[in-house]
Enzyme design. Structure first.
Site, PDB file in Angstrom:
ATOM      1  N   LYS A 135      -5.710  -1.757  -1.224  1.00 17.56           N
ATOM      2  CA  LYS A 135      -6.562  -1.578  -0.039  1.00 17.56           C
ATOM      3  C   LYS A 135      -7.177  -2.909   0.382  1.00 17.56           C
ATOM      4  O   LYS A 135      -7.203  -3.244   1.565  1.00 17.56           O
ATOM      5  CB  LYS A 135      -7.656  -0.550  -0.350  1.00 17.56           C
ATOM      6  CG  LYS A 135      -8.608  -0.272   0.790  1.00 17.56           C
ATOM      7  CD  LYS A 135      -7.948   0.420   1.983  1.00 17.56           C
ATOM      8  CE  LYS A 135      -7.445   1.776   1.702  1.00 17.56           C
ATOM      9  NZ  LYS A 135      -8.057   2.884   2.365  1.00 17.56           N
ATOM     10  N   TYR A 193       0.852  -1.187   0.000  1.00 25.78           N
ATOM     11  CA  TYR A 193       0.000   0.000   0.000  1.00 25.78           C
ATOM     12  C   TYR A 193       0.888   1.238   0.000  1.00 25.78           C
ATOM     13  O   TYR A 193       1.937   1.238  -0.617  1.00 25.78           O
ATOM     14  CB  TYR A 193      -0.997  -0.055   1.175  1.00 25.78           C
ATOM     15  CG  TYR A 193      -2.208   0.809   0.916  1.00 25.78           C
ATOM     16  CD1 TYR A 193      -3.060   0.531  -0.148  1.00 25.78           C
ATOM     17  CD2 TYR A 193      -2.478   1.916   1.684  1.00 25.78           C
ATOM     18  CE1 TYR A 193      -4.148   1.342  -0.429  1.00 25.78           C
ATOM     19  CE2 TYR A 193      -3.568   2.735   1.417  1.00 25.78           C
ATOM     20  CZ  TYR A 193      -4.402   2.439   0.353  1.00 25.78           C
ATOM     21  OH  TYR A 193      -5.462   3.246   0.071  1.00 25.78           O
TER      22      TYR A 193
END
Length: 194
Positions: free
Chosen positions: A111, A40
């Site tokens: 995510k 991420y």
């Protein structure tokens, strides 16, 4: 910034996920603090900005204006009949980097990888989505390898009716799924929340 070492690690992790998804998620769960910045922020921003050049295999669903009228049937192409979480982006404001168009899919994927590794979601029950509604990014429009629609972004009522059809399709197939909108331009995000 993103270090060359984290880019290398991201590429290795993507190769592992291609070959053995169970091992990929075990690595994330067992080494979450080290792996989170690789899958991420900040590394995913680099991956999004290079998405079309790095693409190897699809990891999500793509919806475009050409799919209008067919989205309710398209959602049945996703192999899982149970989806608990959908992360959707239109790629218009990815991590403050601006319009990355189709490359925004990387943010939805990253995510949901976090949700699986740290939130206990089953990897077969999450759905990353990109709404490929064009781009205002001239660099992408000029890139021959850009995989997204090479047209101006949908705007106004056309944009909102597209979103409405997408939402209806997702809710039809998976009525209890959490739907998270990720990295939409502020001008659209506020309207969509209402």
């Amino acid at each position: 910034g993103v270090s060359p070492d984290n880019i290398r690690k991201w590429k290795v992790l993507q190769s592992v996920q291609d070959r053995n998804e169970t091992l990929f998620y075990r690595l994330l769960m067992d080494n979450f603090h080290e792996m989170a910045p690789i899958i991420y922020t900040p590394t995913v921003g680099w991956a999004c900005s290079h998405f079309s050049h790095l693409f190897r295999r699809s990891r999500g669903m793509f919806f475009s204006p050409q799919d209008r009228g067919d989205m309710a049937s398209m959602v049945y192409n996703w192999p899982s009949s149970q989806v608990d979480a959908v992360v959707v982006t239109d790629g218009s404001r990815v991590l403050g980097m601006g319009d990355l168009g189709l490359g925004g899919l990387g943010i939805s994927i990253g995510k949901l990888d976090l949700y699986v590794a740290a939130g206990g979601f089953h990897p077969r029950r999450v759905l990353p989505v990109v709404l490929d509604i064009g781009t205002a990014n001239q660099k992408l429009l000029a890139d021959p390898k850009y995989l997204g629609l090479k047209q101006p972004r949908l705007e106004g009522e056309e944009y909102y009716s597209f979103i409405d059809e997408f939402m209806a399709a997702i809710q039809l197939r998976w009525p209890t799924a959490l739907i998270q909108f990720e990295d939409f331009q502020s001008k659209h995000a506020a309207t969509l929340l209402n």
